[in-house]
Design a protein around this motif. Sequence first.
Motif, mmCIF file in Angstrom:
data_model
loop_
_atom_site.group_PDB
_atom_site.id
_atom_site.type_symbol
_atom_site.label_atom_id
_atom_site.label_comp_id
_atom_site.label_asym_id
_atom_site.label_seq_id
_atom_site.Cartn_x
_atom_site.Cartn_y
_atom_site.Cartn_z
ATOM 1 N N CYS A 6 0.807 -1.223 0.000
ATOM 2 C CA CYS A 6 0.000 0.000 0.000
ATOM 3 C C CYS A 6 0.837 1.269 0.000
ATOM 4 O O CYS A 6 0.335 2.340 -0.299
ATOM 5 N N ASP A 7 2.120 1.154 0.342
ATOM 6 C CA ASP A 7 2.966 2.339 0.367
ATOM 7 C C ASP A 7 3.687 2.575 -0.958
ATOM 8 O O ASP A 7 4.376 3.566 -1.127
ATOM 9 N N GLU A 8 3.506 1.678 -1.913
ATOM 10 C CA GLU A 8 4.135 1.823 -3.221
ATOM 11 C C GLU A 8 3.344 2.792 -4.099
ATOM 12 O O GLU A 8 2.130 2.944 -3.930
ATOM 13 N N ILE A 9 4.013 3.419 -5.054
ATOM 14 C CA ILE A 9 3.325 4.354 -5.942
ATOM 15 C C ILE A 9 2.246 3.625 -6.742
ATOM 16 O O ILE A 9 1.146 4.134 -6.928
ATOM 17 N N PHE A 10 2.554 2.420 -7.214
ATOM 18 C CA PHE A 10 1.555 1.579 -7.873
ATOM 19 C C PHE A 10 1.332 0.361 -6.983
ATOM 20 O O PHE A 10 1.923 -0.696 -7.187
ATOM 21 N N ALA A 14 -3.956 -2.122 -5.736
ATOM 22 C CA ALA A 14 -4.569 -1.355 -6.821
ATOM 23 C C ALA A 14 -5.794 -0.564 -6.343
ATOM 24 O O ALA A 14 -5.658 0.314 -5.506
ATOM 25 N N PHE A 15 -6.981 -0.872 -6.855
ATOM 26 C CA PHE A 15 -8.202 -0.139 -6.521
ATOM 27 C C PHE A 15 -8.473 -0.127 -5.022
ATOM 28 O O PHE A 15 -9.007 0.838 -4.485
ATOM 29 N N PHE A 16 -8.103 -1.185 -4.334
ATOM 30 C CA PHE A 16 -8.402 -1.319 -2.913
ATOM 31 C C PHE A 16 -7.315 -0.729 -2.009
ATOM 32 O O PHE A 16 -7.353 -0.915 -0.799
ATOM 33 N N ALA A 17 -6.346 -0.023 -2.569
ATOM 34 C CA ALA A 17 -5.233 0.522 -1.787
ATOM 35 C C ALA A 17 -5.626 1.834 -1.111
ATOM 36 O O ALA A 17 -5.035 2.881 -1.353
ATOM 37 N N THR A 18 -6.640 1.777 -0.290
ATOM 38 C CA THR A 18 -7.093 2.935 0.474
ATOM 39 C C THR A 18 -7.336 2.512 1.912
ATOM 40 O O THR A 18 -7.476 1.322 2.204
ATOM 41 N N SER A 19 -7.409 3.486 2.783
ATOM 42 C CA SER A 19 -7.694 3.184 4.191
ATOM 43 C C SER A 19 -9.053 2.520 4.344
ATOM 44 O O SER A 19 -9.237 1.648 5.188
ATOM 45 N N ALA A 20 -10.024 2.933 3.511
ATOM 46 C CA ALA A 20 -11.368 2.361 3.599
ATOM 47 C C ALA A 20 -11.366 0.861 3.334
ATOM 48 O O ALA A 20 -12.221 0.132 3.830
ATOM 49 N N PHE A 21 -10.399 0.374 2.566
ATOM 50 C CA PHE A 21 -10.329 -1.050 2.256
ATOM 51 C C PHE A 21 -9.214 -1.756 3.013
ATOM 52 O O PHE A 21 -8.820 -2.853 2.663
ATOM 53 N N GLY A 22 -8.689 -1.124 4.059
ATOM 54 C CA GLY A 22 -7.774 -1.815 4.946
ATOM 55 C C GLY A 22 -6.306 -1.461 4.846
ATOM 56 O O GLY A 22 -5.497 -1.988 5.604
ATOM 57 N N CYS A 23 -5.909 -0.604 3.904
ATOM 58 C CA CYS A 23 -4.510 -0.191 3.881
ATOM 59 C C CYS A 23 -4.261 0.693 5.100
ATOM 60 O O CYS A 23 -5.038 1.616 5.366
ATOM 61 N N PRO A 24 -3.199 0.443 5.826
ATOM 62 C CA PRO A 24 -2.906 1.296 6.978
ATOM 63 C C PRO A 24 -2.732 2.754 6.538
ATOM 64 O O PRO A 24 -2.146 3.036 5.488
ATOM 65 N N GLY A 25 -3.249 3.655 7.334
ATOM 66 C CA GLY A 25 -3.163 5.079 7.014
ATOM 67 C C GLY A 25 -1.738 5.547 6.796
ATOM 68 O O GLY A 25 -1.471 6.390 5.939
ATOM 69 N N GLN A 26 -0.792 4.967 7.568
ATOM 70 C CA GLN A 26 0.607 5.346 7.415
ATOM 71 C C GLN A 26 1.118 5.001 6.019
ATOM 72 O O GLN A 26 1.915 5.734 5.441
#
Length: 148
Positions: A6-10, A14-26
């Motif tokens: 989730c911390d990578e530019i790509f 992908a589509f789910f790389a957001t906090s709402a879908f579980g990626c850590p905010g950091q």
Amino acid sequence: SQTCGCDEIFPTAAFFATSAFGCPGQCVTVRDARIQFNYLSNQTSGCYDLSRKELASPAVRTWLTSYLLGLGQYINSPSLRSKLEERLLYGASLGIFPSLCLSTPRRGFGNGIGTSEPCEANMTKIQQAIDYITSGSAMWNFLMDRWG
């Protein structure tokens, strides 16, 4: 880099790389910082269209395929259908979506929000709208710039 990427530019997610879908905010913060760093250090020229050659690269095609598959999964999720129904019903109740009413509402109702008077929603039309949106047809028409 975290396992989820989730911390990578790509990000792998992908589509789910957001906090709402579980990626850590950091991770999202780190990704945003990386994008800014690359832009400010001229490692990229900022926002630009990819060439056909760049779009055809295996890395971009893999990421884009993953992103679109994720988008498709989200569009077909029961939670999205529920949210769409709720919002379309609300919009009809305000007169924002007169085409979703049981009867043709009067125009120019002047409620300050919608263009027509509030109405009783036609559930058949609402379900047809939700089916269109979640079938993928709406997404494909949007991607191909063919709304209408």
